[in-house]
Design a protein around this motif. Structure first.
Motif, PDB file in Angstrom:
ATOM      1  N   GLU A 124      19.541  26.522   0.464  1.00 40.53           N
ATOM      2  CA  GLU A 124      19.307  26.449   1.915  1.00 40.53           C
ATOM      3  C   GLU A 124      19.590  27.844   2.411  1.00 40.53           C
ATOM      4  O   GLU A 124      20.219  28.616   2.342  1.00 40.53           O
ATOM      5  CB  GLU A 124      20.505  25.559   2.526  1.00 40.53           C
ATOM      6  CG  GLU A 124      20.541  24.139   2.063  1.00 40.53           C
ATOM      7  CD  GLU A 124      21.620  23.461   2.784  1.00 40.53           C
ATOM      8  OE1 GLU A 124      22.012  23.767   3.980  1.00 40.53           O
ATOM      9  OE2 GLU A 124      22.235  22.487   2.122  1.00 40.53           O
TER      10      GLU A 124
ATOM     11  N   THR B 268      19.197  25.276   8.524  1.00 40.49           N
ATOM     12  CA  THR B 268      18.912  25.904   7.237  1.00 40.49           C
ATOM     13  C   THR B 268      17.686  25.279   6.750  1.00 40.49           C
ATOM     14  O   THR B 268      17.355  24.025   6.628  1.00 40.49           O
ATOM     15  CB  THR B 268      19.790  25.700   6.139  1.00 40.49           C
ATOM     16  OG1 THR B 268      20.053  24.119   6.241  1.00 40.49           O
ATOM     17  CG2 THR B 268      21.253  26.066   6.540  1.00 40.49           C
ATOM     18  N   ALA B 269      16.720  26.129   6.315  1.00 37.13           N
ATOM     19  CA  ALA B 269      15.236  25.965   5.687  1.00 37.13           C
ATOM     20  C   ALA B 269      15.707  25.549   4.282  1.00 37.13           C
ATOM     21  O   ALA B 269      15.967  26.586   3.396  1.00 37.13           O
ATOM     22  CB  ALA B 269      14.378  27.147   5.878  1.00 37.13           C
ATOM     23  N   ASN B 270      15.315  24.537   3.809  1.00 32.29           N
ATOM     24  CA  ASN B 270      15.785  24.043   2.334  1.00 32.29           C
ATOM     25  C   ASN B 270      14.264  24.144   1.680  1.00 32.29           C
ATOM     26  O   ASN B 270      13.615  23.961   1.929  1.00 32.29           O
ATOM     27  CB  ASN B 270      16.111  22.662   2.415  1.00 32.29           C
ATOM     28  CG  ASN B 270      17.579  22.156   3.336  1.00 32.29           C
ATOM     29  OD1 ASN B 270      17.691  22.776   4.146  1.00 32.29           O
ATOM     30  ND2 ASN B 270      18.325  21.297   2.676  1.00 32.29           N
TER      31      ASN B 270
HETATM   32 MG   LIG Z   1      18.752  22.511   6.203  1.00 26.90          MG
END
Ligand SMILES: [Mg+2]
Ligand SMILES: Cc1cc2nc3c(=O)[nH]c(=O)nc-3n(C[C@H](O)[C@H](O)[C@H](O)COP(=O)(O)O)c2cc1C
Ligand SMILES: Nc1ncnc2c1ncn2[C@@H]1O[C@H](COP(=O)(O)OP(=O)(O)O)[C@@H](O)[C@H]1O
Length: 220
Positions: A144, A44-46
């Motif tokens: 996220e 997950t790109a936070n």
């Molecule tokens: Mg992440």
């Protein structure tokens, strides 16, 4: 805990997002707890929580949402265009077949590829979680985004613009890591089906998604 009943296969009304959606949010991709890829196999790109306050969305309900993500050119342009070489290929193909019809008409494959990636960055389908990750009992709220595309590299420092188009479910605690993973995989399927509908697919053309002007965090 997860209620013991089957999940809805699709989220949001067929004729398009209802207020407060579409909800726009953006921010630079930062480090989280490092669990997404290593523990769950679902990166997950936070982005910073301040993304919510900048948009005036501090009060947004915790939960799982779906929509489109625009990723700044730095790394995104080095990737395959959406729908190719993806471990979500079955879902991506379905989404993009609809998109082709809706957006590109008879455009040739090569032209389409260029239109996705150019120097502009790229737009991808996404599913995301906003909240406290009750399974991990985090003490900070996080934002996220799992992008439904396979990337060969990470893209920390890239800028991400989000069009959030609907709510899937509240955040839950789980009896096991496996049951959390299973529910996130269902979320991915629900997001794919939900975004493939024309009234949601058309948001892929929202210029906001690829507008990285004045985003000083954009990686070079
Ligand atoms: Mg992440
Ligand atoms: C679609 C989606 C749904 C999620 N749902 C939940 C949830 O219901 N409960 C929960 O505790 N965490 C949920 N998460 C968050 C994961 O626990 C989180 O992504 C993971 O802890 C990775 O965190 P990290 O980015 O800090 O490494 C969800 C994540 C995604 C992408
Ligand atoms: N499909 C994807 N969706 C989201 N992030 C991805 C994806 N593929 C690779 N990544 C990279 O993986 C990182 C997230 O991995 P994760 O294990 O959740 O770490 P963190 O805890 O630092 O967020 C993202 O910041 C991004 O750089």
């Amino acid at each position: 805990m997860r209620p013991d009943k089957p999940r809805d296969p699709i989220a949001g009304p067929d004729d398009g997002p209802e207020p407060p959606f579409p909800l726009r949010l953006n921010g630079k991709v930062i480090k989280g707890f490092g669990r997404g890829s290593s523990e769950l196999g679902i990166p997950t790109a936070n982005i910073p929580l301040s993304g919510l306050s900048i948009g005036g969305h501090e009060d947004v309900e915790s939960g799982v949402y779906f929509g489109w993500a625009g990723l700044s050119p730095s790394k995104a342009t080095h990737q395959h265009p959406p729908g190719t070489e993806s471990k979500y290929k079955h879902m991506a193909v379905k989404v993009y077949e609809t998109l082709n019809a809706v957006l590109f008409g008879t455009i040739k494959e090569e032209e389409q590829k260029n239109s996705w990636t150019k120097d502009l960055g790229a737009v991808y389908p996404m599913v995301m979680s906003i909240g406290w990750n009750p399974f991990y009992k985090n003490t900070v709220r996080s934002v996220e985004v799992h992008i439904m595309h396979h990337f060969e590299t990470d893209f920390y420092g890239s800028h991400m613009n989000l069009d959030i188009l609907g709510f899937i479910r509240p955040e839950l605690d789980y009896v096991s890591k496996e049951s959390l993973i299973e529910d996130i995989k269902t979320d991915i399927d629900v997001a794919g089906r939900s975004l493939a509908r024309p009234a949601y697919a058309k948001f892929i053309k929202d210029p906001y998604l690829l507008d990285f002007k004045d985003k000083d965090e954009v990686a070079s």
